[in-house]
Design an enzyme around this catalytic site. Structure first.
Site, PDB file in Angstrom:
ATOM      1  N   GLU A   1      31.466  40.251  35.116  1.00 25.70           N
ATOM      2  CA  GLU A   1      30.851  41.446  35.728  1.00 25.70           C
ATOM      3  C   GLU A   1      29.716  41.068  36.667  1.00 25.70           C
ATOM      4  O   GLU A   1      29.572  41.660  37.743  1.00 25.70           O
ATOM      5  CB  GLU A   1      30.377  42.430  34.655  1.00 25.70           C
ATOM      6  CG  GLU A   1      31.488  43.022  33.793  1.00 25.70           C
ATOM      7  CD  GLU A   1      32.628  43.680  34.571  1.00 25.70           C
ATOM      8  OE1 GLU A   1      32.431  44.093  35.735  1.00 25.70           O
ATOM      9  OE2 GLU A   1      33.742  43.763  34.007  1.00 25.70           O
TER      10      GLU A   1
ATOM     11  N   HIS B   1      38.471  40.309  42.187  1.00 23.88           N
ATOM     12  CA  HIS B   1      39.342  39.684  41.201  1.00 23.88           C
ATOM     13  C   HIS B   1      40.098  38.517  41.823  1.00 23.88           C
ATOM     14  O   HIS B   1      40.474  38.551  42.994  1.00 23.88           O
ATOM     15  CB  HIS B   1      40.300  40.722  40.602  1.00 23.88           C
ATOM     16  CG  HIS B   1      39.606  41.635  39.638  1.00 23.88           C
ATOM     17  ND1 HIS B   1      39.976  42.935  39.415  1.00 23.88           N
ATOM     18  CD2 HIS B   1      38.529  41.395  38.849  1.00 23.88           C
ATOM     19  CE1 HIS B   1      39.148  43.464  38.527  1.00 23.88           C
ATOM     20  NE2 HIS B   1      38.269  42.558  38.171  1.00 23.88           N
ATOM     21  N   CYS B   2      40.327  37.501  41.008  1.00 24.46           N
ATOM     22  CA  CYS B   2      40.921  36.246  41.459  1.00 24.46           C
ATOM     23  C   CYS B   2      42.296  36.097  40.800  1.00 24.46           C
ATOM     24  O   CYS B   2      42.466  36.436  39.632  1.00 24.46           O
ATOM     25  CB  CYS B   2      39.994  35.101  41.043  1.00 24.46           C
ATOM     26  SG  CYS B   2      40.613  33.469  41.433  1.00 24.46           S
TER      27      CYS B   2
HETATM   28 ZN   LIG Z   1      36.575  42.812  37.191  1.00 19.11          ZN
HETATM   29 ZN   LIG Z   2      38.558  32.421  41.072  1.00 18.21          ZN
END
Ligand SMILES: [Zn+2]
Ligand SMILES: [Zn+2]
Length: 182
Positions: A140, A149-150
């Site tokens: 967070e 996001h990854c």
């Molecule tokens: Zn997230």
């Molecule tokens: Zn990442």
């Protein structure tokens, strides 16, 4: 070490909301220090924000906790930590919530206590819980630094809808995410 946008001496304030065990505060602080090389303070405990409870859902509105952390936190970035079950809009629950590049965020430990670890390890449930707390806190706060996001399932910025995904990821940013906040 991660550096430039994370200025030297940058402070993250952890804001316990409700009855947060010392263990959770300790894990939150340790996780943040390890990944972001920031200073961390733990705020005095705060009561649950008025109006955060939704009686129909029997859950608490995540946005109200973010607002509280932003308002009373003493850091450049602030994260509320609460044992209450949080929701956001139409989602059934959230482990946490943050606005991209915002200065407030929140993590709920409520659903991180699930005893099942998805069969990933033989570790005891307290250690697994500690890991989850650190990962979700680091995740967070990552959003508040502008990280989205990854896709890398090992990266702490991977989206984790259930504890299974939380347990699969590591406590660190992948190289790609690290370079974004360099
Ligand atoms: Zn997230
Ligand atoms: Zn990442």
């Amino acid at each position: 070490m991660i550096g430039a946008i994370l200025e030297v001496g940058m402070l993250v304030d952890v804001v316990p909301v409700g009855d947060v065990p010392a263990r959770v505060k300790r894990e939150a602080s340790a996780g943040l220090r390890a990944v972001y090389d920031c200073d961390v303070t733990v705020h005095e405990p705060q009561p649950i924000p008025d109006g955060a409870f939704d009686a129909n859902r029997n859950q608490y509105r995540a946005e109200d906790f973010i607002e509280l952390a932003s308002r009373i936190g003493s850091g450049e970035k602030n994260i509320a930590v609460t044992p209450k079950d949080l929701f956001y809009r139409k989602r059934n629950y959230v482990f946490g919530l943050a606005y991209l590049d915002g200065n407030g965020s929140v993590v709920s430990t409520y659903r991180l206590q699930t005893s099942s670890d998805g069969g990933f390890s033989e570790r005891n449930s307290e250690d697994i819980f500690d890991d989850r707390v650190r990962k979700e806190i680091v995740h967070e706060i990552g959003h508040t630094f502008g990280l989205e996001h990854c896709d890398n399932k090992r990266c702490v910025m991977n989206f984790s809808p259930t504890v299974r995904e939380v347990d699969m990821k590591e406590q660190n940013l992948c190289g790609t995410c690290q370079r974004q906040i360099l």
